[in-house]
Design an enzyme around this catalytic site. Structure first.
Site, PDB file in Angstrom:
ATOM      1  N   ASP A  35       2.631  -0.572  -6.261  1.00 42.87           N
ATOM      2  CA  ASP A  35       2.506  -1.191  -7.583  1.00 42.87           C
ATOM      3  C   ASP A  35       2.300  -0.127  -8.667  1.00 42.87           C
ATOM      4  O   ASP A  35       1.723   0.931  -8.400  1.00 42.87           O
ATOM      5  CB  ASP A  35       1.309  -2.161  -7.568  1.00 42.87           C
ATOM      6  N   GLY A  38       6.127   0.241 -13.403  1.00 42.32           N
ATOM      7  CA  GLY A  38       6.374  -0.102 -14.804  1.00 42.32           C
ATOM      8  C   GLY A  38       5.393   0.610 -15.719  1.00 42.32           C
ATOM      9  O   GLY A  38       5.772   1.193 -16.740  1.00 42.32           O
ATOM     10  N   ARG A  39       4.095   0.574 -15.341  1.00 40.42           N
ATOM     11  CA  ARG A  39       3.074   1.222 -16.172  1.00 40.42           C
ATOM     12  C   ARG A  39       3.272   2.744 -16.205  1.00 40.42           C
ATOM     13  O   ARG A  39       3.091   3.387 -17.232  1.00 40.42           O
ATOM     14  CB  ARG A  39       1.670   0.882 -15.638  1.00 40.42           C
ATOM     15  N   TRP A  40       3.691   3.278 -15.093  1.00 41.14           N
ATOM     16  CA  TRP A  40       3.949   4.737 -15.044  1.00 41.14           C
ATOM     17  C   TRP A  40       5.014   5.100 -16.081  1.00 41.14           C
ATOM     18  O   TRP A  40       4.877   6.086 -16.806  1.00 41.14           O
ATOM     19  CB  TRP A  40       4.416   5.121 -13.633  1.00 41.14           C
ATOM     20  N   SER A  80       9.611  -8.714  -3.888  1.00 44.05           N
ATOM     21  CA  SER A  80       9.033  -9.976  -3.424  1.00 44.05           C
ATOM     22  C   SER A  80       9.919 -11.151  -3.838  1.00 44.05           C
ATOM     23  O   SER A  80      10.758 -11.023  -4.745  1.00 44.05           O
ATOM     24  CB  SER A  80       7.626 -10.161  -4.011  1.00 44.05           C
ATOM     25  N   GLU A  82       9.076 -13.386  -5.565  1.00 44.87           N
ATOM     26  CA  GLU A  82       8.719 -13.715  -6.956  1.00 44.87           C
ATOM     27  C   GLU A  82       9.358 -12.736  -7.955  1.00 44.87           C
ATOM     28  O   GLU A  82       9.401 -13.014  -9.157  1.00 44.87           O
ATOM     29  CB  GLU A  82       7.188 -13.697  -7.138  1.00 44.87           C
ATOM     30  N   ASN A  83       9.823 -11.592  -7.468  1.00 48.67           N
ATOM     31  CA  ASN A  83      10.355 -10.567  -8.386  1.00 48.67           C
ATOM     32  C   ASN A  83      11.665 -10.979  -9.071  1.00 48.67           C
ATOM     33  O   ASN A  83      12.083 -10.340 -10.043  1.00 48.67           O
ATOM     34  CB  ASN A  83      10.551  -9.225  -7.667  1.00 48.67           C
ATOM     35  N   ARG A 207      -2.925  -0.683  -1.611  1.00 49.80           N
ATOM     36  CA  ARG A 207      -2.288  -1.142  -2.847  1.00 49.80           C
ATOM     37  C   ARG A 207      -2.594  -0.133  -3.949  1.00 49.80           C
ATOM     38  O   ARG A 207      -3.757   0.231  -4.156  1.00 49.80           O
ATOM     39  CB  ARG A 207      -2.768  -2.526  -3.267  1.00 49.80           C
ATOM     40  N   ILE A 214      -3.535  -9.396  -2.908  1.00 50.41           N
ATOM     41  CA  ILE A 214      -2.585  -9.256  -1.803  1.00 50.41           C
ATOM     42  C   ILE A 214      -1.173  -9.715  -2.192  1.00 50.41           C
ATOM     43  O   ILE A 214      -0.187  -9.301  -1.586  1.00 50.41           O
ATOM     44  CB  ILE A 214      -3.127 -10.033  -0.563  1.00 50.41           C
ATOM     45  N   SER A 215      -1.067 -10.564  -3.201  1.00 51.98           N
ATOM     46  CA  SER A 215       0.240 -10.965  -3.747  1.00 51.98           C
ATOM     47  C   SER A 215       1.247 -11.427  -2.692  1.00 51.98           C
ATOM     48  O   SER A 215       2.388 -10.927  -2.643  1.00 51.98           O
ATOM     49  CB  SER A 215       0.832  -9.815  -4.569  1.00 51.98           C
TER      50      SER A 215
HETATM   51  C1  FPP Z   1       5.875  -2.817  -8.537  1.00 52.28           C
HETATM   52  O1  FPP Z   1       5.639  -2.119  -9.722  1.00 52.28           O
HETATM   53  C2  FPP Z   1       7.056  -2.301  -7.867  1.00 52.28           C
HETATM   54  C3  FPP Z   1       8.169  -3.025  -7.558  1.00 52.28           C
HETATM   55  C4  FPP Z   1       8.304  -4.466  -7.849  1.00 52.28           C
HETATM   56  C5  FPP Z   1       9.333  -2.383  -6.930  1.00 52.28           C
HETATM   57  C6  FPP Z   1       9.020  -1.430  -5.846  1.00 52.28           C
HETATM   58  C7  FPP Z   1      10.142  -0.522  -5.670  1.00 52.28           C
HETATM   59  C8  FPP Z   1      10.013   0.803  -5.465  1.00 52.28           C
HETATM   60  C9  FPP Z   1       8.716   1.474  -5.287  1.00 52.28           C
HETATM   61  C10 FPP Z   1      11.201   1.655  -5.377  1.00 52.28           C
HETATM   62  C11 FPP Z   1      11.572   2.001  -3.973  1.00 52.28           C
HETATM   63  C12 FPP Z   1      12.419   0.974  -3.347  1.00 52.28           C
HETATM   64  C13 FPP Z   1      13.292   1.231  -2.369  1.00 52.28           C
HETATM   65  C14 FPP Z   1      14.048   0.120  -1.773  1.00 52.28           C
HETATM   66  C15 FPP Z   1      13.521   2.584  -1.838  1.00 52.28           C
HETATM   67  P1  FPP Z   1       5.695  -2.918 -11.099  1.00 52.28           P
HETATM   68  O2  FPP Z   1       7.089  -2.831 -11.633  1.00 52.28           O
HETATM   69  O3  FPP Z   1       5.195  -4.310 -10.908  1.00 52.28           O
HETATM   70  O4  FPP Z   1       4.716  -2.070 -11.971  1.00 52.28           O
HETATM   71  P2  FPP Z   1       3.782  -2.605 -13.146  1.00 52.28           P
HETATM   72  O5  FPP Z   1       2.780  -3.528 -12.499  1.00 52.28           O
HETATM   73  O6  FPP Z   1       3.157  -1.352 -13.652  1.00 52.28           O
HETATM   74  O7  FPP Z   1       4.655  -3.289 -14.138  1.00 52.28           O
END
Ligand code: FPP
Length: 266
Positions: A35, A38-40, A80, A82-83, A207, A214-215
């Site tokens: 997780d 996006g914030r990164w 997920s 939900e994504n 996490r 746990i989502s």
């Molecule tokens: C959650 O961060 C991350 C995801 C929904 C995607 C995970 C995918 C990767 C780590 C890339 C690697 C994947 C593969 C198949 C090699 P977020 O976008 O929810 O972050 P945020 O909570 O900061 O918005």
């Protein structure tokens, strides 16, 4: 050791407190909720997808390190059920990521003897994603080392429901003489059912990003898992933090509902 993580444009201090001891047992199955991509990206004034791209690089590094440490199964929550609610542009990017990942990384996975597996409702993934996944599974099927298990279009409630439906159909053939339903029967029908029994349940769930939930991830399988939460955003997660999480695991006293303490075991 003091570590620094970017957080809302400033760096906050976080201590990596847990000494990793290579002579102690390590968790055989580690599952990670990756997780904070996006914030990164937002912290750097970049589009969210730049965080996912960097997150993919972290997956490569952590896969190699986990394999070198002797982890047997690494399950990564990549997408997920939900994504799908995210903007189309982001979903499209996330569906392209496995293609890029496997295209660039399979030769290294073969060198590392890592076997790729995917669990989730993969029939609903776009054709190009499904093809990349199938190719990677096929190209690494003879590898005998760590299993790199991607959860793609995965959701645990739907997984459990599907397993119960499959069991219900199988059992209805027995008519009146229904066999007793066991945990193992359900476990076999879950998406981790392809793993040997002793490896199905993660011993450690990590996490990133400071969220402590746990989502809808492996709800049945984590009944006795140790949980480790870190503030580090997934693209900042590294080998030292993986060892920190394992160090924390090694210091815990796993009783599985019983009374045995670490001292009594020795
Ligand atoms: C959650 O961060 C991350 C995801 C929904 C995607 C995970 C995918 C990767 C780590 C890339 C690697 C994947 C593969 C198949 C090699 P977020 O976008 O929810 O972050 P945020 O909570 O900061 O918005």
């Amino acid at each position: 050791m003091l570590r620094f993580f970017p957080q809302k444009d400033k760096y906050i201090k976080e201590a990596a407190e847990h000494e990793f001891d290579p002579s102690l047992p390590i968790p055989q199955h580690i599952a990670i909720i990756m997780d904070g991509n996006g914030r990164w990206a937002q912290n750097r004034r970049l589009p969210r997808v730049a965080g996912h791209k960097e997150g993919m690089e972290t997956v490569k590094k952590i896969t190699k390190h986990a394999s070198h440490l002797g982890v047997k199964v690494l399950t990564l929550y990549a997408f997920s059920t939900e994504n799908w609610k995210r903007p189309n542009e982001e979903v499209d990017f996330l569906m392209q990521l496995p293609v890029d990942f496997f295209d660039t990384f399979v030769p290294e996975l073969i060198k590392e003897n890592v076997q790729v597996k995917v669990m989730g409702f993969t029939d609903s993934l776009p054709a190009h994603t499904q093809e990349a996944v199938k190719r990677a599974i096929d190209q690494t099927k003879d590898n005998t080392g760590m299993i790199l298990n991607f959860a793609l279009n995965y959701g645990s409630r739907a997984e459990i429901l599907t397993a119960v439906q499959a069991l219900y159909e199988e059992l209805s053939a027995y008519g009146e003489a229904l066999p007793e339903l066991t945990e193992d029967m359900l476990g076999t029908h879950l998406m981790t059912g392809f793993l040997p029994n002793a490896l199905r349940d993660p011993e450690l769930v990590i996490r990133t990003s400071g969220e402590e939930r746990i989502s809808n991830f492996l709800l049945w399988q984590i009944a006795y898992s140790e949980l480790f939460f870190t503030k580090a955003l997934w693209p900042d997660f590294d080998s030292a933090l993986l060892e920190d999480a394992i160090g924390s695991f090694q210091q815990r006293n796993r009783r599985f509902g019983g009374l045995k303490t670490k001292e009594e075991e020795e």
